[in-house]
Design a protein around this motif. Structure first.
Motif, PDB file in Angstrom:
ATOM      1  N   LYS A 161       5.067   6.827  -7.031  1.00  0.00           N
ATOM      2  CA  LYS A 161       4.023   7.857  -7.078  1.00  0.00           C
ATOM      3  C   LYS A 161       2.709   7.308  -6.532  1.00  0.00           C
ATOM      4  CE  LYS A 161       3.091  12.094  -8.358  1.00  0.00           C
ATOM      5  NZ  LYS A 161       3.820  13.259  -7.796  1.00  0.00           N
ATOM      6  N   ALA A 162       2.424   6.050  -6.848  1.00  0.00           N
ATOM      7  CA  ALA A 162       1.194   5.433  -6.359  1.00  0.00           C
ATOM      8  C   ALA A 162       1.196   5.348  -4.838  1.00  0.00           C
ATOM      9  CB  ALA A 162       1.033   4.038  -6.970  1.00  0.00           C
ATOM     10  N   ARG A 163       2.337   5.015  -4.251  1.00  0.00           N
ATOM     11  CA  ARG A 163       2.427   4.948  -2.788  1.00  0.00           C
ATOM     12  C   ARG A 163       2.226   6.329  -2.160  1.00  0.00           C
ATOM     13  NH1 ARG A 163       6.566   0.995  -3.828  1.00  0.00           N
ATOM     14  NH2 ARG A 163       8.148   2.642  -3.848  1.00  0.00           N
ATOM     15  N   GLU A 164       2.699   7.357  -2.851  1.00  0.00           N
ATOM     16  CA  GLU A 164       2.505   8.724  -2.344  1.00  0.00           C
ATOM     17  C   GLU A 164       1.026   9.063  -2.232  1.00  0.00           C
ATOM     18  OE1 GLU A 164       4.565  11.549  -4.677  1.00  0.00           O
ATOM     19  OE2 GLU A 164       6.552  10.664  -4.356  1.00  0.00           O
ATOM     20  N   PHE A 165       0.227   8.500  -3.134  1.00  0.00           N
ATOM     21  CA  PHE A 165      -1.213   8.769  -3.114  1.00  0.00           C
ATOM     22  C   PHE A 165      -1.987   7.750  -2.281  1.00  0.00           C
ATOM     23  CE2 PHE A 165      -0.247  11.096  -7.132  1.00  0.00           C
ATOM     24  CZ  PHE A 165      -0.792  12.319  -6.772  1.00  0.00           C
ATOM     25  N   GLY A 166      -1.269   6.874  -1.582  1.00  0.00           N
ATOM     26  CA  GLY A 166      -1.940   5.943  -0.669  1.00  0.00           C
ATOM     27  C   GLY A 166      -2.362   4.630  -1.291  1.00  0.00           C
TER      28      GLY A 166
END
Length: 282
Positions: A21-26
């Motif tokens: 999820k963190a990677r999805e938000f950059g």
């Protein structure tokens, strides 16, 4: 498993899902390495802020990523009753992130208070056992914990001074003041516990010194006894050696030799007893 306070706040039980999820938000930082870090971590970036807190008693370290658009928390933390998220959203544009930060900070503090109680019990037990290895181990553990609490206190002070992006303590002014006061109290208790542990260590050193002095005194008495025996034996032995010389002993009166040996032995014994008496008077 993901629980949602709202569409902007997510709590994760699974760390892999948290990273995804963190990677999805950059978020590009190495969260895996951050998870195992043994110290407190705080870093602000242009669009988000990462705070990592150390946990105890086998619980995973807590990580939260705060921003204006989303808030991610690992692992699951309980909501704080009596705090209205909808009210906070109306009072501040950082209402959600402030709410998440407060929940995580409070959960972390409860864990620290519980861990300190365990250390405090260890210190109380050491006052009776006085075990050197345990004293050193507890001292190292307390120092590491005290440093962590000082870092945590500094983090809360920064938040209270409005020096942290995405956290507006004004909307939870009383709650953050209480949190800060409890943390200061815990820091003071750590310093007090450190002093108690120092006293226990001094008590151990005093006890060991007494034992060492007792051993030295015992060895002194043994050496004194051996010295007395040596004196008693050496004098008549010397006389007997002299009269044992062939050229000298043949001309000597045997009765005189015996009387001289007896006299020399008595003098040695009396001298030794006088020495022993003077030693016992000291």
């Amino acid at each position: 498993m993901v629980n949602n306070f709202s569409f902007m706040i997510c709590k994760f039980e699974d760390f892999e899902k948290f990273k995804e999820k963190a990677r999805e938000f950059g978020v590009e930082e190495d969260l895996e390495q951050l998870k195992t870090l043994s110290i407190l971590f705080f870093e602000a970036y242009p669009k988000y802020m990462i705070i990592k807190l150390v946990s105890y008693e086998g619980s995973p370290n807590m990580i939260m990523i705060l921003s204006k658009e989303y808030c991610l928390v690992y692992p699951l933390v309980k909501s704080i009753p009596g705090v209205s998220l909808s009210k906070l959203k109306k009072e501040s544009s950082w209402g959600e992130s402030t709410f998440v930060a407060y929940c995580v900070f409070k959960c972390a503090l409860e864990g620290y208070q519980k861990h300190f109680r365990m250390i405090d019990l260890e210190i109380d037990a050491l006052e009776d056992s006085l075990h050197l290895e345990q004293i050193e181990s507890t001292s190292k553990k307390l120092k590491k914990f005290r440093d962590l609490i000082d870092d945590f206190l500094h983090l809360l002070i920064r938040a209270e001074d409005k020096d942290m992006k995405f956290i507006d303590t004004a909307v939870l002014d009383y709650e953050f003041d209480l949190l800060l006061a409890q943390t200061r109290h815990l820091a003071d208790r750590c310093r007090t516990a450190r002093k108690e542990l120092s006293l226990t260590s001094s008590k151990y050193d005093t006890l060991q010194t007494k034992k060492l002095n007792a051993s030295i005194e015992k060895l002194t008495k043994i050496m004194m006894f051996l010295t007395i025996v040596g004196i008693v034996i050496s004098v008549p032995n010397t006389i007997a050696t002299v009269y044992g010389i062939a050229s000298f002993g043949q001309n000597a009166d045997q009765m005189q030799v015996i009387e001289l040996l007896v006299f020399a032995t008595l003098v040695s014994v009396l001298f030794s007893l006088a020495y022993l008496y003077n030693y016992m008077k000291k």
